[in-house]
Design a protein around this motif. Structure first.
Motif, PDB file in Angstrom:
ATOM      1  N   CYS A   1       0.816  -0.797  -0.181  1.00  0.00           N
ATOM      2  CA  CYS A   1       0.219  -0.235  -0.034  1.00  0.00           C
ATOM      3  C   CYS A   1       0.804   1.090   0.341  1.00  0.00           C
ATOM      4  N   PRO A   2       0.752   1.932  -0.677  1.00  0.00           N
ATOM      5  CA  PRO A   2       1.409   3.279  -0.903  1.00  0.00           C
ATOM      6  C   PRO A   2       1.322   4.455   0.120  1.00  0.00           C
TER       7      PRO A   2
ATOM      8  N   LEU B   1      -3.383   4.722   6.877  1.00  0.00           N
ATOM      9  CA  LEU B   1      -4.157   3.754   6.280  1.00  0.00           C
ATOM     10  C   LEU B   1      -3.469   2.010   6.412  1.00  0.00           C
TER      11      LEU B   1
ATOM     12  N   PRO C   1      -4.749  -1.939   5.000  1.00  0.00           N
ATOM     13  CA  PRO C   1      -5.753  -2.422   4.395  1.00  0.00           C
ATOM     14  C   PRO C   1      -5.801  -3.290   4.990  1.00  0.00           C
TER      15      PRO C   1
ATOM     16  N   CYS D   1      -6.178   7.122   0.852  1.00  0.00           N
ATOM     17  CA  CYS D   1      -6.062   5.745   0.410  1.00  0.00           C
ATOM     18  C   CYS D   1      -5.854   6.260  -0.783  1.00  0.00           C
ATOM     19  N   THR D   2      -5.137   5.899  -2.122  1.00  0.00           N
ATOM     20  CA  THR D   2      -5.120   6.595  -3.280  1.00  0.00           C
ATOM     21  C   THR D   2      -5.969   5.734  -3.984  1.00  0.00           C
ATOM     22  N   SER D   3      -6.730   5.067  -4.254  1.00  0.00           N
ATOM     23  CA  SER D   3      -7.698   3.536  -4.256  1.00  0.00           C
ATOM     24  C   SER D   3      -6.796   3.225  -5.784  1.00  0.00           C
ATOM     25  N   CYS D   4      -6.163   3.153  -5.688  1.00  0.00           N
ATOM     26  CA  CYS D   4      -4.890   2.578  -6.559  1.00  0.00           C
ATOM     27  C   CYS D   4      -4.671   1.132  -6.638  1.00  0.00           C
ATOM     28  N   ASN D   5      -5.759  -0.135  -6.022  1.00  0.00           N
ATOM     29  CA  ASN D   5      -6.318  -1.449  -5.841  1.00  0.00           C
ATOM     30  C   ASN D   5      -5.117  -1.882  -5.480  1.00  0.00           C
ATOM     31  N   ALA D   6      -4.022  -1.768  -4.654  1.00  0.00           N
ATOM     32  CA  ALA D   6      -2.612  -2.440  -4.974  1.00  0.00           C
ATOM     33  C   ALA D   6      -2.915  -3.486  -3.830  1.00  0.00           C
ATOM     34  N   CYS D   7      -3.253  -3.735  -2.968  1.00  0.00           N
ATOM     35  CA  CYS D   7      -4.015  -4.315  -1.637  1.00  0.00           C
ATOM     36  C   CYS D   7      -4.946  -5.736  -2.825  1.00  0.00           C
TER      37      CYS D   7
ATOM     38  N   LEU E   1     -10.203  -2.205  -0.665  1.00  0.00           N
ATOM     39  CA  LEU E   1     -10.565  -1.065  -1.599  1.00  0.00           C
ATOM     40  C   LEU E   1     -11.730  -0.617  -1.496  1.00  0.00           C
TER      41      LEU E   1
ATOM     42  N   ILE F   1     -13.822   0.908   1.880  1.00  0.00           N
ATOM     43  CA  ILE F   1     -12.733   1.869   1.975  1.00  0.00           C
ATOM     44  C   ILE F   1     -13.647   3.319   2.120  1.00  0.00           C
TER      45      ILE F   1
END
Ligand code: SF4
Ligand code: SF4
Length: 450
Positions: A329-330, A338, A340, A384-390, A401, A404
């Motif tokens: 998570c960035p 944060l 996740p 959360c940047t909503s990047c979907n990495a998690c 996400l 969140i």
């Protein structure tokens, strides 16, 4: 066959385990069913494919090779050695000894595989314990794991080592007994254990036991006690494990399969429309529109676990607390609040809290708490940047996400509490029809000549 007091005790223990496990699993399923409905029965073929690849094939686990390979040892060992439990249960109920021995050469292959796998399971568990407690891997020592979650992981790994050790020692004692017993007829007579001597356990059925049996005492009576002790320890340990499982992150060994099957198959980054918002818009354009209702006022977003879908709740029960999401998570990597993993742990804890309340006070249970604010803070959500990495990193296709986003939607639409940076954007959209602070009439100025 020799049916006696041991078998009566065994049947009582088996029945009690079945009863309490059924009770606990029923309450977990009831808790999950408190989530909102969601149709995930489409694309059956693709779902089976995902199940085979991700859950059975462990495809996302091996992206981190050491943990991945060790996990495969423990996972395959757990699944395959449990076949042995069927024999133990049969022996326990019927008073037989090694009831499946009639399988002959197949039995030999099975027992040898079990023994090799048991050693690999022990190796995997020792490595996992070392990563947590000696190497102290960062993602396995973060603050959300302090206390019970860390103990839970250590307890279950230790139990697995003990169970596998008992299994190997039981086999070693059994092997020793089967090779020596005819020379000790008085023991057979005194202990009424003719079924041992005549069980016909084949010497070649054991690969590791003959080596371990070198540590057995010379006195055959003691060896017999060791075999019985390990047999009981192993099966009572398994019963205890079954009862412990629903209270532990290790529930994933059962739930990861349905959870992966019902994965979100849409492209990552595609957001869902809220039905409650869609109905509002429809009602604005068409006064005759009557929104479908179940009697409860519609809510924009999620404030508590019961505003989430059953799949999000299943996600929470499936989370293994491995922290792969958090380590990818960035926001977390840059020191934000944060995590996740914590989002999933909080969701499960809150759901369990409500479940316990329902057990006590019935379906009308209400308290003053909610997932949002009491467990998860707006600061965590807005990091959360909503990047979907998690989502990408999770080995069992959990989607932190989506939770969140649903909690954020509630903050914005029900509490009118977006972060200040977004408040300006929303005001601009409302006044200018765009996120920027320019009047709509100036929108095409960029295209003029001067
Ligand atoms: S989607 Fe949010 S929680 Fe997930 S990795 Fe990206 S920033 Fe972290
Ligand atoms: S959400 Fe997935 S990746 Fe994150 S801790 Fe749980 S199981 Fe691991």
């Amino acid at each position: 066959m020799h049916f006696g007091i041991q078998n009566i005790l065994f049947i009582i223990a088996l029945g009690a385990t079945g009863f309490f496990a059924f009770k606990k699993f029923s309450s977990i399923i009831r808790n999950i069913q408190r989530g909102k409905s969601l149709d995930r029965n489409n694309n059956f073929g693709q779902r089976i494919n995902t199940l085979v690849r991700v859950a059975l094939g462990q495809s996302k686990m091996v992206t981190r090779p050491i943990a991945g390979v060790m996990h495969i040892f423990v996972y395959v060992g757990f699944v395959v050695i449990n076949l042995e439990i069927l024999e133990i249960i049969t022996d326990g109920i019927l008073g037989t000894h090694r009831a499946f021995n009639f399988l002959g050469p197949i039995y030999n292959i099975l027992i040898n595989s079990f023994e090799i796998l048991a050693v690999l399971v022990i190796l995997g568990c020792v490595v996992f314990l070392a990563r947590r407690n000696v190497v102290k891997l960062k993602r396995l020592n973060m603050k959300e794991l302090l206390g019970w979650p860390r103990n839970d992981a250590n307890i279950i790994l230790t139990i697995e080592i003990l169970l596998m050790s008992a299994f190997l020692t039981m086999n070693a004692a059994d092997w020793y007994l089967s090779t020596q017993m005819n020379e000790w007829p008085h023991i057979i007579k005194n202990f009424h254990i003719e079924h041992y001597a005549h069980s016909g356990v084949q010497k070649e059925a054991f690969l590791i036991s003959p080596w371990l049996s070198g540590w057995m005492p010379n006195n055959l009576t003691y060896v017999m006690y060791i075999e019985r002790f390990c047999w009981w320890f192993h099966i009572i340990g398994v019963f205890g494990f079954i009862l412990y499982l629903p209270n532990s992150k290790h529930l994933h060994i059962l739930f990861s399969f349905p959870n992966v099957f019902y994965s979100n198959l849409e492209e990552k980054g595609k957001f869902t429309n809220l039905e409650s918002v869609t109905n509002e818009v429809k009602a604005m354009f068409d006064p005759s529109f009557v929104p479908p209702t179940d009697g409860t006022p519609g809510r924009f977003g999620a404030k508590d676990v019961e505003d989430l879908t059953w799949k999000q709740l299943l996600d929470a029960y499936t989370c293994t607390e491995c922290g792969r999401c958090t380590s990818s998570c960035p926001a977390n990597q840059t020191g934000k609040l944060l995590s996740p993993r914590k989002i999933m742990m909080d969701t499960r804890d809150r759901l369990e809290e409500i479940g316990k309340g329902i057990d006590k006070d019935g379906n009308d249970f209400k308290d003053e708490k909610s997932l949002l604010h009491d467990y998860i803070s707006p600061e965590e959500l807005w990091a959360c940047t909503s990047c979907n990495a998690c989502v990408q990193a999770c080995p069992v296709n959990i989607d932190p996400l989506s939770i969140i986003i649903d909690l954020r939607r509630y903050l914005v639409m029900e509490e009118s509490a977006p972060p200040s940076a977004l408040a300006n954007v929303f005001a601009n959209i409302e006044n200018n029809g765009a996120p920027w602070q320019f009047s709509p009439v100036d929108r095409l100025n960029w295209a003029t000549e001067d």
